[in-house]
Design a protein around this motif. Sequence first.
Motif, mmCIF file in Angstrom:
data_model
loop_
_atom_site.group_PDB
_atom_site.id
_atom_site.type_symbol
_atom_site.label_atom_id
_atom_site.label_comp_id
_atom_site.label_asym_id
_atom_site.label_seq_id
_atom_site.Cartn_x
_atom_site.Cartn_y
_atom_site.Cartn_z
ATOM 1 N N ASN A 211 -0.164 -7.018 5.228
ATOM 2 C CA ASN A 211 -0.175 -5.687 4.593
ATOM 3 C C ASN A 211 1.201 -5.045 4.788
ATOM 4 O O ASN A 211 1.719 -5.041 5.905
ATOM 5 C CB ASN A 211 -1.196 -4.769 5.273
ATOM 6 C CG ASN A 211 -2.634 -5.133 4.955
ATOM 7 O OD1 ASN A 211 -3.041 -5.138 3.802
ATOM 8 N ND2 ASN A 211 -3.414 -5.443 5.986
ATOM 9 N N TRP B 219 0.822 -1.221 0.000
ATOM 10 C CA TRP B 219 0.000 0.000 0.000
ATOM 11 C C TRP B 219 0.849 1.261 0.000
ATOM 12 O O TRP B 219 1.942 1.282 0.560
ATOM 13 C CB TRP B 219 -0.870 0.028 1.271
ATOM 14 C CG TRP B 219 -1.777 -1.140 1.375
ATOM 15 C CD1 TRP B 219 -1.548 -2.307 2.059
ATOM 16 C CD2 TRP B 219 -3.057 -1.300 0.754
ATOM 17 N NE1 TRP B 219 -2.608 -3.166 1.901
ATOM 18 C CE2 TRP B 219 -3.551 -2.576 1.105
ATOM 19 C CE3 TRP B 219 -3.835 -0.476 -0.064
ATOM 20 C CZ2 TRP B 219 -4.789 -3.050 0.672
ATOM 21 C CZ3 TRP B 219 -5.069 -0.940 -0.500
ATOM 22 C CH2 TRP B 219 -5.535 -2.212 -0.137
ATOM 23 N N ASP C 252 -8.456 2.432 5.233
ATOM 24 C CA ASP C 252 -8.059 1.669 6.431
ATOM 25 C C ASP C 252 -8.841 0.364 6.538
ATOM 26 O O ASP C 252 -8.297 -0.668 6.927
ATOM 27 C CB ASP C 252 -8.262 2.506 7.705
ATOM 28 C CG ASP C 252 -7.222 3.617 7.816
ATOM 29 O OD1 ASP C 252 -6.122 3.445 7.243
ATOM 30 O OD2 ASP C 252 -7.509 4.649 8.440
ATOM 31 N N LYS D 39 -7.568 -2.661 4.582
ATOM 32 C CA LYS D 39 -6.412 -3.340 5.182
ATOM 33 C C LYS D 39 -6.862 -4.315 6.269
ATOM 34 O O LYS D 39 -6.281 -5.391 6.423
ATOM 35 C CB LYS D 39 -5.428 -2.315 5.753
ATOM 36 C CG LYS D 39 -4.713 -1.536 4.648
ATOM 37 C CD LYS D 39 -3.785 -0.495 5.222
ATOM 38 C CE LYS D 39 -3.431 0.517 4.153
ATOM 39 N NZ LYS D 39 -3.205 1.836 4.674
ATOM 40 N N GLU D 40 -7.909 -3.915 6.994
ATOM 41 C CA GLU D 40 -8.473 -4.835 7.998
ATOM 42 C C GLU D 40 -9.016 -6.098 7.315
ATOM 43 O O GLU D 40 -8.857 -7.212 7.811
ATOM 44 C CB GLU D 40 -9.619 -4.157 8.767
ATOM 45 C CG GLU D 40 -9.181 -3.040 9.687
ATOM 46 C CD GLU D 40 -10.381 -2.362 10.344
ATOM 47 O OE1 GLU D 40 -11.467 -2.990 10.426
ATOM 48 O OE2 GLU D 40 -10.241 -1.198 10.767
ATOM 49 N N MET E 112 1.376 4.909 1.614
ATOM 50 C CA MET E 112 1.131 5.365 2.992
ATOM 51 C C MET E 112 1.142 6.896 3.031
ATOM 52 O O MET E 112 1.921 7.513 3.737
ATOM 53 C CB MET E 112 2.208 4.802 3.928
ATOM 54 C CG MET E 112 2.324 3.287 3.923
ATOM 55 S SD MET E 112 0.834 2.436 4.464
ATOM 56 C CE MET E 112 0.993 2.642 6.227
#
Length: 306
Positions: free
Chosen positions: A108, A64, A95, A98-99, A66
């Motif tokens: 991740n 990802w 967010d 990613k969970e 950031m």
Amino acid sequence: MGNDNKVLIVDGMALLFRAFYATSYGGYIRKTKSGTPTNAIYGFIQYFFDAIDTFKPTHVICCWDMGSKTFRSEMYDQYKANRMEAPEELIPQFDLVKEVVSSLGVINIGLAGFEADDCIGTLASRLGIDSEVYILTGDHDMLQLVTDLIKVVIMKPGKLNYAVYDIASLLVEKQLSPQQVIDIKGFMGDTSDNYPGVKGIGQKTALKLLIDYQSVEGVLENLHLLPKGVKGKIEADLEMLHLSRDLARIRIDVPIECSLIECIWELSHDTATSKFEELEFGSLVKLLGVSVPKVPKVIIQDLFAL
């Protein structure tokens, strides 16, 4: 090759943005009952499992971005300055996705100051020493990472539509070697990343220069042989030629770690199922391969008859 490891490195942002636009163009945005937008995540999961089914990896990693500030924006303040803000409905999904990825049992990876591309390049070059690596993305810049063991999978429009590039197909289709993917950007720049290359040199001229002289260095050593117009343009923009090439180069030395043992693909059925249910993705639970036992209708009728 001694082992049968096949590592799939997913360009998370590429999948998420693609999924957002593919599912929102009609104006309808999928949301949970509480109002959290989930359309991009819903599409992301479908793309993810399509790729798993197609390439059958033994290991999976998701990388990802950031944040927008990276070493490239330090080098050139106009880098990606043309990018619009992310759509409002997409922001809470950054967010949350990613969970979801974690709930599947996938690691991740991202590092502030670097782009996902650099994390992908670093992991691919390390793991691609003795494992087969597939990079799933929509970004043609990644083609510079192709080696004998690293393939780049470009997602094309439509479902299950992939172009898989190795060294041979890259040469056939683009007439470029992986290194020349970087060099061509030095000459022609990149409008989507907002750096100019050499003013007045487009793709056609840039490609011809590389076919004739192999590299930026080869061109510069033979400037005296070039048509006067092309020579003049390069001489006037030498600094930007080198800067553009440097901006285009994906770094393969980012300080991140991920060993093969950390990224074994082993779907976490329970955590994924509960995450899908939390996000009201009932129709996607079947992708997890969890069979929900169905009570035969006849038994239900018998129960009511009692």
